[in-house]
Design a protein around this motif. Structure first.
Motif, PDB file in Angstrom:
ATOM      1  N   VAL A 159       9.311  38.021 -25.626  1.00  0.00           N
ATOM      2  CA  VAL A 159      10.647  38.006 -26.229  1.00  0.00           C
ATOM      3  C   VAL A 159      11.377  36.714 -25.872  1.00  0.00           C
ATOM      4  N   ALA A 160      11.305  36.293 -24.618  1.00  0.00           N
ATOM      5  CA  ALA A 160      11.952  35.047 -24.203  1.00  0.00           C
ATOM      6  C   ALA A 160      11.375  33.856 -24.963  1.00  0.00           C
ATOM      7  N   ALA A 161      10.063  33.816 -25.132  1.00  0.00           N
ATOM      8  CA  ALA A 161       9.427  32.711 -25.851  1.00  0.00           C
ATOM      9  C   ALA A 161       9.841  32.686 -27.316  1.00  0.00           C
ATOM     10  N   ILE A 162       9.916  33.862 -27.937  1.00  0.00           N
ATOM     11  CA  ILE A 162      10.342  33.943 -29.341  1.00  0.00           C
ATOM     12  C   ILE A 162      11.796  33.511 -29.482  1.00  0.00           C
TER      13      ILE A 162
ATOM     14  N   CYS B 112      13.427  31.479 -27.570  1.00  0.00           N
ATOM     15  CA  CYS B 112      13.467  30.026 -27.354  1.00  0.00           C
ATOM     16  C   CYS B 112      12.959  29.289 -28.591  1.00  0.00           C
ATOM     17  N   TYR B 113      11.831  29.722 -29.118  1.00  0.00           N
ATOM     18  CA  TYR B 113      11.219  29.055 -30.269  1.00  0.00           C
ATOM     19  C   TYR B 113      12.148  29.050 -31.484  1.00  0.00           C
ATOM     20  N   TYR B 114      12.818  30.177 -31.735  1.00  0.00           N
ATOM     21  CA  TYR B 114      13.700  30.298 -32.906  1.00  0.00           C
ATOM     22  C   TYR B 114      15.160  29.980 -32.589  1.00  0.00           C
ATOM     23  N   ASP B 115      15.426  29.458 -31.384  1.00  0.00           N
ATOM     24  CA  ASP B 115      16.770  29.082 -30.961  1.00  0.00           C
ATOM     25  C   ASP B 115      17.769  30.236 -31.134  1.00  0.00           C
ATOM     26  N   LEU B 116      17.375  31.401 -30.606  1.00  0.00           N
ATOM     27  CA  LEU B 116      18.209  32.610 -30.725  1.00  0.00           C
ATOM     28  C   LEU B 116      19.105  32.834 -29.507  1.00  0.00           C
ATOM     29  N   GLY B 117      19.004  31.989 -28.512  1.00  0.00           N
ATOM     30  CA  GLY B 117      19.786  32.180 -27.298  1.00  0.00           C
ATOM     31  C   GLY B 117      19.023  33.048 -26.316  1.00  0.00           C
ATOM     32  N   ARG B 118      19.709  33.403 -25.238  1.00  0.00           N
ATOM     33  CA  ARG B 118      19.080  34.216 -24.192  1.00  0.00           C
ATOM     34  C   ARG B 118      18.779  35.626 -24.692  1.00  0.00           C
ATOM     35  N   PRO B 119      17.603  36.148 -24.327  1.00  0.00           N
ATOM     36  CA  PRO B 119      17.308  37.536 -24.725  1.00  0.00           C
ATOM     37  C   PRO B 119      18.121  38.530 -23.917  1.00  0.00           C
TER      38      PRO B 119
END
Length: 73
Positions: A61-64, A66-73
């Motif tokens: 989840v953290a990697a996704i 980060c990759y999609y620039d969604l902020g902190r999970p």
């Protein structure tokens, strides 16, 4: 799109850019990435999820995010 085994192994079933049928709703399916966390035992043990599965899921989840620039999970 992803599945995590009881040992923490992550597999990708459908590419992120493609649509998987995972939550019985076409609108939601087209806008989401699903992650299935496999149980480490069955109903007799109340369907537990192993610590390795949870840890791998958190990292995924953290990697996704980060990759999609969604902020902190």
């Amino acid at each position: 799109h992803y599945a995590i085994s009881p040992t923490g192994h992550i597999g990708q079933a459908v590419n992120d850019k493609d649509t998987a049928w995972s939550n019985a709703n076409a609108y939601s399916n087209a806008r989401s990435i699903s992650i299935e966390h496999s149980n480490s035992a069955g109903a007799a043990q109340d369907w537990p999820i192993s610590p390795a599965t949870l840890e791998a899921g958190a990292h995924l989840v953290a990697a996704i995010c980060c990759y999609y620039d969604l902020g902190r999970p």
